[in-house]
Design a protein around this motif. Structure first.
Motif, PDB file in Angstrom:
ATOM      1  N   GLU A 129      45.571  38.912  39.319  1.00  0.00           N
ATOM      2  CA  GLU A 129      45.798  38.324  38.087  1.00  0.00           C
ATOM      3  C   GLU A 129      44.923  38.077  37.195  1.00  0.00           C
ATOM      4  O   GLU A 129      43.675  38.293  37.222  1.00  0.00           O
ATOM      5  CB  GLU A 129      46.145  36.415  38.605  1.00  0.00           C
ATOM      6  CG  GLU A 129      47.099  36.355  39.389  1.00  0.00           C
ATOM      7  CD  GLU A 129      47.179  34.975  39.881  1.00  0.00           C
ATOM      8  OE1 GLU A 129      46.411  34.168  39.376  1.00  0.00           O
ATOM      9  OE2 GLU A 129      47.942  34.867  40.884  1.00  0.00           O
ATOM     10  N   ARG A 130      45.207  38.027  35.691  1.00  0.00           N
ATOM     11  CA  ARG A 130      44.626  38.220  34.741  1.00  0.00           C
ATOM     12  C   ARG A 130      43.510  37.026  34.730  1.00  0.00           C
ATOM     13  O   ARG A 130      44.094  35.829  35.180  1.00  0.00           O
ATOM     14  CB  ARG A 130      45.110  38.153  33.339  1.00  0.00           C
ATOM     15  CG  ARG A 130      45.845  39.632  33.266  1.00  0.00           C
ATOM     16  CD  ARG A 130      46.388  39.958  31.936  1.00  0.00           C
ATOM     17  NE  ARG A 130      45.229  40.256  31.206  1.00  0.00           N
ATOM     18  CZ  ARG A 130      44.564  41.622  31.061  1.00  0.00           C
ATOM     19  NH1 ARG A 130      44.821  42.467  31.990  1.00  0.00           N
ATOM     20  NH2 ARG A 130      43.852  41.840  30.262  1.00  0.00           N
ATOM     21  N   CYS A 131      42.453  36.992  34.253  1.00  0.00           N
ATOM     22  CA  CYS A 131      41.459  35.982  33.891  1.00  0.00           C
ATOM     23  C   CYS A 131      40.318  36.263  32.880  1.00  0.00           C
ATOM     24  O   CYS A 131      40.591  37.491  32.393  1.00  0.00           O
ATOM     25  CB  CYS A 131      40.536  35.975  35.414  1.00  0.00           C
ATOM     26  SG  CYS A 131      39.637  37.557  35.714  1.00  0.00           S
ATOM     27  N   CYS A 144      41.782  41.862  34.322  1.00  0.00           N
ATOM     28  CA  CYS A 144      42.254  41.728  35.725  1.00  0.00           C
ATOM     29  C   CYS A 144      41.088  42.603  36.360  1.00  0.00           C
ATOM     30  O   CYS A 144      40.784  43.491  36.406  1.00  0.00           O
ATOM     31  CB  CYS A 144      43.416  42.402  35.917  1.00  0.00           C
ATOM     32  SG  CYS A 144      44.167  42.406  37.422  1.00  0.00           S
ATOM     33  N   THR A 146      39.497  44.339  39.392  1.00  0.00           N
ATOM     34  CA  THR A 146      39.909  45.471  40.114  1.00  0.00           C
ATOM     35  C   THR A 146      39.077  45.706  41.426  1.00  0.00           C
ATOM     36  O   THR A 146      40.063  45.761  42.389  1.00  0.00           O
ATOM     37  CB  THR A 146      40.350  46.956  39.416  1.00  0.00           C
ATOM     38  OG1 THR A 146      39.158  47.333  38.772  1.00  0.00           O
ATOM     39  CG2 THR A 146      41.474  46.757  38.191  1.00  0.00           C
ATOM     40  N   SER A 178      40.091  31.526  35.749  1.00  0.00           N
ATOM     41  CA  SER A 178      41.635  31.666  35.847  1.00  0.00           C
ATOM     42  C   SER A 178      42.402  31.261  34.586  1.00  0.00           C
ATOM     43  O   SER A 178      42.076  30.609  34.107  1.00  0.00           O
ATOM     44  CB  SER A 178      42.124  31.063  37.211  1.00  0.00           C
ATOM     45  OG  SER A 178      42.345  29.698  36.996  1.00  0.00           O
TER      46      SER A 178
END
Length: 181
Positions: A129-131, A144, A146, A178
């Motif tokens: 998920e993006r943060c 995000c 990786t 988050s």
């Protein structure tokens, strides 16, 4: 007063003085031991004793974050705050209020709690998920995560053809926040 009474009076006085000296010496020794033992207490051990408490944490480059302390590990902690989860790097913490006066020594932590900052970031990366990565200098990266190396995190910034990979050394990361839960 006879010489026996004077002698016993002298002995009583000497015994009282000896007890006072012993008590003073013992109190000083206890205070010294207490200081020496407290010198072994770490921020992480105080935070571990504060799990589930409402705390306010000042972070370099971020400012104050308030929330419930959910988890503590080696060099990081997890704070739940107003719809966001924050993975905070303890090296970026400049102040904490609301912490327990107690301590939970690291020697008593389970192996799970001894996992480092990289392990916490791997969990975030696995979620995909993006943060928002907050840096100690105040800059932010909407990314995000990786992959996580030994001392850095790799993140993907942007989307589509404009996406680029960014390597962020742990030492510059203050927190990973988050998106809304």
């Amino acid at each position: 007063m006879g010489w026996e009474e004077q002698l016993f009076g002298l002995f009583d006085e000497l015994e009282r003085q000896a007890e006072e000296l012993f008590t003073e010496e013992r109190d000083l020794e206890l205070a010294d031991r207490s200081r020496a033992e407290y010198a072994q207490v770490t921020l992480a051990s105080r935070l571990m004793a504060s799990v589930d408490a409402e705390v306010a944490v000042e972070l370099l480059g971020v400012g104050q974050v308030r929330g419930t302390l959910r988890r503590v590990g080696a060099h990081w902690c997890l704070l739940a705050s107003l719809g966001h989860d924050w993975v905070l790097r303890t090296a970026a913490v400049s102040a904490v209020t609301g912490a327990s006066p107690r301590s939970f020594p690291e020697a008593a932590w389970s192996p799970v709690h001894q996992l480092g900052f990289g392990s916490a970031l791997r969990r975030v990366a696995e979620a995909g998920e993006r943060c928002v990565v907050h840096l100690v200098d105040g800059r932010r990266h909407d990314v995000c995560l990786t992959r996580v190396g030994a001392d850095f995190v790799e993140a993907r910034a942007g989307e589509g053809e404009g996406a680029r990979d960014v390597l962020l050394p742990f030492e510059v990361v203050a927190a990973v926040q988050s998106r809304e839960r």
